[in-house]
Design a protein around this motif. Structure first.
Motif: not given
Length: 346
Positions: A166-191
């Motif tokens: 597979h060649v990235h860049g020519g893969c507009h019809s391929s599946p994708f993943k979104v990865v999000l990160v944030c801070m937990c307000r209670e204990d400052n751990r990353a999620l």
């Protein structure tokens, strides 16, 4: 009679030369397409000629051969500006120029990352992220997982295609993943949480074992191998392993440079690295992990940027301390720096 018969026998005894085999039609067209100029518009325009051309130029094996033959990294298509409003600024000339009209997001607040032909932007008011494809103009809205604090999260998009060659860049019809990160307000751990375009749902929320100070603005993720890395405010990085689905904190090299002058990169060996800007030079660090799992940072090289970019060896008094690293493109391995009210690519 005998001579005539002999002549006839001689003629019948000689086999005519077999005609040269003609190349397969697909093979011939494939060789022609391989010789197109390696410009962004070349293959899309060829694919519009007929179904046969479209089938050939979208084949992963052909794309791999095309990339290998020309040995050219994909060009930078555009830059984004987000001041009073969100602006898409094309860089290339026609016919490779992407029209700004095909990429309009009035509700966008921040560009989180550009990768593999896609752009991930944050729309805080609508509580969603949008995955955009500037070349095709397609947009896909992803509602943010409720566990995340909308005011403080970061994220990135990666291609999920795992087929061989597979060649990235020519893969507009391929599946994708979104990865999000944030801070937990209670204990400052990353999620962290992963969205799959194939299933249309978010996975389980993953957290770090220890607290950390995750930086939100201006620190996009860097993909090294099959892991994503983010800088956070103290001397360290956040690592998300896409295979293991694990989130951990990594200690960075022993440096005290301003956070704005650091950038995570992938070094030539495929390891994670860190570039620090201390005008007038770049210092490149590399992280090595031994067989016992012990990680060590060392200086790989130091480069004088004034020699590369033609900048002065010293800055004026009022300019000192204002230089910074604005970003990094993995595909072209280029770093953008801000010096003397100008932006340079190194």
């Amino acid at each position: 009679m005998s001579e005539e018969g002999g002549e006839i026998a001689h003629r019948h005894g000689s086999s005519p030369a077999a005609p040269a085999s003609l190349p397969d039609g697909d093979d011939l067209l494939r060789e022609i397409l391989l010789r197109l100029l390696p410009e962004p518009s070349s293959l899309p325009r060829a694919s519009a000629v007929c179904k046969r051309s479209r089938r050939l130029v979208t084949d992963p094996k052909f794309l791999q051969r095309f990339r290998t033959r020309h040995g050219k990294k994909p060009p930078l298509l555009s830059v984004f500006r987000c001041l009073d409003n969100f602006v898409f600024i094309p860089i290339l000339d026609p016919p490779d120029r992407i029209s700004p009209e095909c990429f309009s997001l009035h509700s966008a607040n921040q560009v989180l990352r550009c990768r593999h032909g896609r752009v991930l932007v944050k729309c805080r008011l609508r509580k969603e992220a949008v995955v955009c494809e500037p070349i095709s103009g397609e947009q896909r809205c992803v509602t943010i997982s409720p566990e995340f604090n909308m005011g403080f999260f970061n994220g990135t998009v990666v291609c999920a295609a795992g087929d061989l060659g597979h060649v990235h860049g020519g893969c507009h019809s391929s599946p994708f993943k979104v990865v999000l990160v944030c801070m937990c307000r209670e204990d400052n751990r990353a999620l962290a949480c992963v969205y799959s375009s194939e299933t249309g749902i978010w996975g389980n929320v993953i957290s770090t074992a220890a607290p950390c100070e995750l930086w939100d603005m201006g620190a996009p993720a860097t993909l090294v191998g099959n892991a994503l890395y983010w800088l956070y405010m103290s001397n360290g990085m956040l690592e998300f392993d896409l295979d293991e689905q694990s989130l951990s904190v990594i200690t960075g090299p022993p440096i005290t440079d301003d956070f704005r002058r650091r950038q995570i990169i992938q070094v030539e060996d495929g390891d994670v690295g860190l570039v620090t800007l201390s005008y007038p030079s770049f210092q490149m660090w590399e992280r090595k992990v031994n067989c016992h799992g012990v990680a060590t940072w060392f200086v790989r090289k130091t480069v004088g940027i004034h020699n590369i970019l033609g900048l002065p060896s010293q800055l004026e008094e009022w300019e000192r301390g204002m230089e910074s690293i604005l970003g990094y493109t993995e595909d072209t391995d280029a770093i953008f720096i801000h010096v003397d009210s100008n932006v340079y690519m190194a």
